[in-house]
Design a protein around this motif. Structure first.
Motif, PDB file in Angstrom:
ATOM      1  N   TRP A 159       0.727  -1.121   0.231  1.00 49.34           N
ATOM      2  CA  TRP A 159      -0.149   0.059  -0.223  1.00 49.34           C
ATOM      3  C   TRP A 159       0.676   1.223  -0.234  1.00 49.34           C
ATOM      4  N   ILE A 160       2.098   1.376   1.048  1.00 51.13           N
ATOM      5  CA  ILE A 160       3.061   2.089   0.509  1.00 51.13           C
ATOM      6  C   ILE A 160       2.881   3.026  -0.494  1.00 51.13           C
ATOM      7  N   VAL A 161       3.615   1.484  -1.029  1.00 54.30           N
ATOM      8  CA  VAL A 161       4.305   1.382  -2.370  1.00 54.30           C
ATOM      9  C   VAL A 161       3.287   1.906  -3.479  1.00 54.30           C
ATOM     10  N   PHE A 162       2.273   1.800  -2.845  1.00 50.81           N
ATOM     11  CA  PHE A 162       1.174   1.861  -4.173  1.00 50.81           C
ATOM     12  C   PHE A 162       0.219   3.439  -3.475  1.00 50.81           C
ATOM     13  N   MET A 163       1.096   4.037  -2.711  1.00 53.93           N
ATOM     14  CA  MET A 163       1.030   5.366  -2.754  1.00 53.93           C
ATOM     15  C   MET A 163       1.365   6.439  -3.450  1.00 53.93           C
TER      16      MET A 163
END
Length: 124
Positions: free
Chosen positions: A18-22
């Motif tokens: 999720w952090i990478v996606f953001m």
């Protein structure tokens, strides 16, 4: 204790993804959100049509009806809300809720929102 460690490990992996996606550009987020909502359900729909079980056909037809509405909402509101952090995450979470059989989200949204909006309660 082993189950707790596995669950914690899964949560950690999801959080990192999720952090990478953001941090991805909005265009890439849009492609990922649409891919999540179409690739797996397309495969499942083809499989469902190939079998004799009518319940699977109904499940995926309901999903596609609700996902179509979600996609229209996303497409219309994207210019205004797409810049807000978490917009695409919310679309993905909603899509997964609609898609997974354990939630039966598409069926719930279809029967409680779409059918009453269309005025077709008597057909249920």
């Amino acid at each position: 204790i082993i189950y707790l460690q596995q669950a914690l490990s899964n949560v950690t992996h999801l959080y990192l993804v999720w952090i990478v996606f953001m941090f991805l550009p909005a265009g890439v987020k849009r492609v990922i959100a649409i891919a999540i909502g179409t690739v797996y359900p397309t495969i499942c729909s083809i499989t469902a049509v190939s079998t004799e079980d009518i319940e699977n056909d109904t499940y995926w037809l309901t999903y596609w009806s609700v996902y179509g509405c979600l996609f229209l909402i996303m497409d219309v509101t994207e210019d205004f809300l797409g810049r807000i952090p978490g917009f695409y995450s919310l679309i993905i979470v909603t899509t997964i809720y609609l898609m997974l059989p354990m939630f039966r989200g598409a069926d719930k949204v279809f029967r409680k929102i779409l059918v009453p909006l269309a005025g077709l309660q008597e057909l249920l």
